[in-house]
Scaffold this active site. Structure first.
Site, PDB file in Angstrom:
ATOM      1  N   GLU A  58      41.937  46.167  82.870  1.00 20.06           N
ATOM      2  CA  GLU A  58      41.604  46.044  81.560  1.00 20.06           C
ATOM      3  C   GLU A  58      41.114  44.415  81.415  1.00 20.06           C
ATOM      4  O   GLU A  58      41.689  43.476  81.714  1.00 20.06           O
ATOM      5  CB  GLU A  58      42.857  46.096  80.662  1.00 20.06           C
ATOM      6  N   ASP A  86      47.133  46.056  80.102  1.00 17.33           N
ATOM      7  CA  ASP A  86      48.268  45.252  79.648  1.00 17.33           C
ATOM      8  C   ASP A  86      49.554  45.981  79.326  1.00 17.33           C
ATOM      9  O   ASP A  86      49.248  47.235  78.909  1.00 17.33           O
ATOM     10  CB  ASP A  86      47.617  44.537  78.368  1.00 17.33           C
ATOM     11  N   ASP A 101      50.966  46.177  76.868  1.00 20.32           N
ATOM     12  CA  ASP A 101      51.179  46.133  75.265  1.00 20.32           C
ATOM     13  C   ASP A 101      50.358  47.395  74.555  1.00 20.32           C
ATOM     14  O   ASP A 101      49.998  48.128  75.286  1.00 20.32           O
ATOM     15  CB  ASP A 101      50.482  45.042  74.513  1.00 20.32           C
ATOM     16  N   ASP A 106      47.482  47.913  72.890  1.00 19.46           N
ATOM     17  CA  ASP A 106      46.056  48.010  73.309  1.00 19.46           C
ATOM     18  C   ASP A 106      46.072  48.613  74.688  1.00 19.46           C
ATOM     19  O   ASP A 106      45.276  49.292  74.949  1.00 19.46           O
ATOM     20  CB  ASP A 106      45.594  46.564  72.936  1.00 19.46           C
TER      21      ASP A 106
END
Ligand code: 0RA
Length: 663
Positions: A454, A527, A529, A531
């Site tokens: 990403e 990541d 997280d 997103d």
């Protein structure tokens, strides 16, 4: 018409283990009493459980429940039962209660044992009920599977309420009689029915803990396929407590609405029709959504036929025919224009076709393909007649169906051009590798791993941290296109998706060729997280829809970059998420060192990145392994629904393991 359990999915596999019929399909003529005598006693089941229930893993374990519930469902299909209760008990047992007629308690003339004992101790004992034994249930063969459950249980108790009395019998240690069938009291007023409680044998199964989600999905399917049947589920296990009731007055109409619930319907109505002939019947429900994938789910006698078969063929053929005929008749397709293809018309369709027949023939690799030719003609005829009427009666909806098909046909042509373009481009540019790909040195796909990373900012550290010999890095910018919401032509024009297709090197969609993949590991690195989870979901969706074999062959993995690091003594410890951090704190009461919150791949140092995601000796990868497309489909409908927040929290590892990401 009750299902024929002997030739049902699980049972036919069992037959294969003991009777070599020279590769012939097992039909009523190729299997006879001789097979049953060979099968006496339950030892063969304990010796080779896999032959009877597929495996001794989670799937086999749950198979025990299906076998018991199947018998109650048969009783419901025969019209004698309208409620089934399934309870997961505190002590690890499972109880299934139905209000059917109850397993016969009288003495079986040949076996000189009670019907209950026959059903629970003789393999395919139910088969004997079929021929003149006095227990025939409109052609159905009861009790085939419960003896297998008994054989694989540490303990099993059966209680039968019949003729005002409660009869009880107990088995232990793999189906050995502990107490003979005896009247143990009065049946509750007016009640008839069977209660089977069993405790899976821990010496047989890898683990004996049932998974409520797996059970719920199956029970819901039974409830959809048997309209009006009430199925109650109760989980009494501490920490898992829950109660759910399924009952659908609309049957498969409700099933279709349920499958389309997270999608946008093209129009509200569900097309429904049924037709029966002597000895066989069909029920079809269909509804279009605005999406681009087809979801046809077929069943024969309540058993999922994931490989399709004659009933699906009949439906598809008639669907294509009826819609084209309608479109021509109404001049929605002009004289010189081509007919719509079946796939154009099926774009965005969600359909259930459920057939019942006397002697289903299950074929194919997983015995999940219906082979009865008579079913193709029945379903085709029914669909041609009834769908034609329906279209005439619903001109607004009919026009929407045709319009969608016409658009799909245009997109199909455009997608072909886009694909040709990609192919020509890669021919011109040699291997045609995307510029952003930092490839690895090895050319042996079996050793090679592709990281899809990403964000361009993470690519730098990833390239530093990798082993350039066999690890390649492909950075992907931001949110990739949601292929669930885009047609093939648009998808193929997307540069990120083009890069993935080119890097993997094996084509896309129907043309995808597993033999050509350039990496045997494709690892998604996003990541830690929300997103990141979303991007991973989009990538998984792309692979599931467009490179399905890559997923099902187990080549797709998910790396798990940690959210925190902290130092214990001299060692750096990584913690995946907040839950892991809390668990760590609970374990290390006097830990005083600070926690470093890792802000994302781009901010991690090379060592951190290497240790947690790239070094095969230190990292843990999750293998993404979607085996049962039907379940995966269901998962995807959740993933891709409009509940954006919810779908970020899902990851499909395998069909039985849909994990929530605790982020
Ligand atoms: C054989 C014959 C009959 C019912 C059953 C089996 C039966 C088996 C199971 C297993 C779980 N629930 C069940 N319910 C019924 C018919 C007996 C009759 O003619 O009354």
């Amino acid at each position: 018409m009750p299902r024929d359990r002997v030739f049902g999915k699980g049972a036919s596999v069992a037959m294969q283990a003991v009777s070599d019929n020279g590769g012939k399909r097992r039909g009523s003529s190729s299997y006879g009493a001789k097979d049953l005598t060979v099968l006496k006693g339950l030892e063969p089941v304990r010796k080779r459980p896999g032959m009877y229930i597929g495996s001794t893993g989670p799937s086999g374990l749950h198979h025990l429940i299906w076998e018991v519930v199947d018998n109650s469902v048969d009783e419901a299909m025969a019209g004698f039962c309208d409620r089934i209760d399934v309870t997961l008990l505190v002590d690890g047992g499972c109880r299934v209660v139905d209000n059917g007629r109850g397993i016969p308690t009288d003495i079986h003339p040949q076996e000189k044992k009670s019907g209950v004992e026959v059903a629970l101790t003789i393999l395919h004992g139910g088969g004997k009920f079929g021929d003149g034994g006095g227990y025939k249930v409109s052609g159905g063969l009861h009790g085939v599977g419960v003896s297998v459950v008994n054989a694989l249980s540490a303990k099993l108790i059966v209680e039968v309420d019949r003729e005002g009395k409660r009869h009880t019998m107990e088995f232990g240690n793999g189906g050995k009689v502990v107490s003979k069938l005896a009247v143990t009291g009065n049946a509750p007023r007016g009640r008839t029915g069977t209660t089977i409680t069993f405790w899976p044998d821990a010496t047989i199964f890898d683990e004996t803990e049932f998974r409520s989600q797996t059970v719920l999905e199956r029970l819901q399917m039974y409830a959809f396929l048997n309209k009006g049947l009430e199925i109650r589920f109760k989980d009494e296990r501490p920490g898992h407590e829950q109660e759910v009731t399924y009952k659908y007055a609309g049957g498969i109409i409700d099933f279709v609405r349920h499958l389309n619930q997270s999608k946008e319907a093209l129009f509200k109505k569900v097309v429904y029709f049924e037709q029966s002939e002597e000895d066989q019947e069909v029920e079809v429900a269909l509804q279009w959504n605005t999406g681009f994938y087809e979801g046809i789910h077929s069943f024969a006698n309540g058993i999922a036929t994931g490989e399709g078969g004659m009933h699906e063929e009949g439906l598809k053929k008639a669907l294509t025919n009826a819609v084209n005929k309608y479109a021509r008749g109404k001049n929605l397709i002009k004289e010189k224009e081509d007919n719509l293809l079946g796939e154009d018309i099926r774009e965005g369709v969600t359909a259930i076709v459920s057939v019942r027949l006397r002697e289903p023939q299950f074929e194919g690799q997983t015995k999940a393909k219906l082979g009865n030719v008579s079913m193709r003609s029945l379903v085709e005829k029914a669909t041609n007649e009834k769908l034609t009427d329906w279209l005439e009666e619903h001109p607004t909806e009919a026009r929407q169906i045709v319009n969608k098909g016409v658009q799909a046909a245009r997109a199909r042509t455009a997608a072909r051009q886009a694909r040709d373009l990609i192919r020509r481009k890669s021919a011109l540019e040699g291997a045609g590798m995307p510029g952003k790909l930092a490839d690895c040195a090895t050319k042996d796909p079996r050793e090679a791993e592709l990281f899809i990373v990403e964000g361009d900012s993470a690519a730098g550290p990833a390239i530093q941290a990798r082993n350039p010999q066999n690890q390649a890095i492909l950075p992907i910018r931001g949110k990739i296109l949601n292929v669930e919401r885009a047609r093939a032509d648009k998808m193929l024009k997307n540069t990120e998706i083009q890069a993935i297709i080119a890097a993997i090197g094996a084509g896309v969609g129907e043309e995808f060729d597993l033999a050509k993949i350039r990496y045997h590991k494709v690892t998604l690195l996003t990541d830690a997280d929300v997103d990141g989870a979303h991007i991973r979901t989009l990538l998984l969706t792309f692979f599931f829809r467009q490179m399905h074999d890559l997923v099902s062959a187990g080549h797709v993995y998910v790396a798990q970059p940690p959210l925190y690091s902290t130092v214990v003594g001299k060692e750096k410890t990584y913690l995946k998420d907040d839950a892991a951090k809390n668990a760590f704190l609970a374990d290390h009461g006097n830990h005083r060192n600070a926690f470093n919150r890792l802000k994302g791949l781009g901010e991690m140092d090379f060592d951190e990145l290497r240790e947690t995601t790239m070094d095969p000796t230190k990292r843990t990868l999750l293998q993404v392994n979607v085996e049962e497309a039907a379940i995966a489909d269901q998962v995807l409908s959740i993933l891709m629904g409009d509940d954006v927040e919810l779908r970020k929290h899902f990851i499909v590892t395998n069909a039985n393991d849909v994990r929530f990401l605790d982020i």
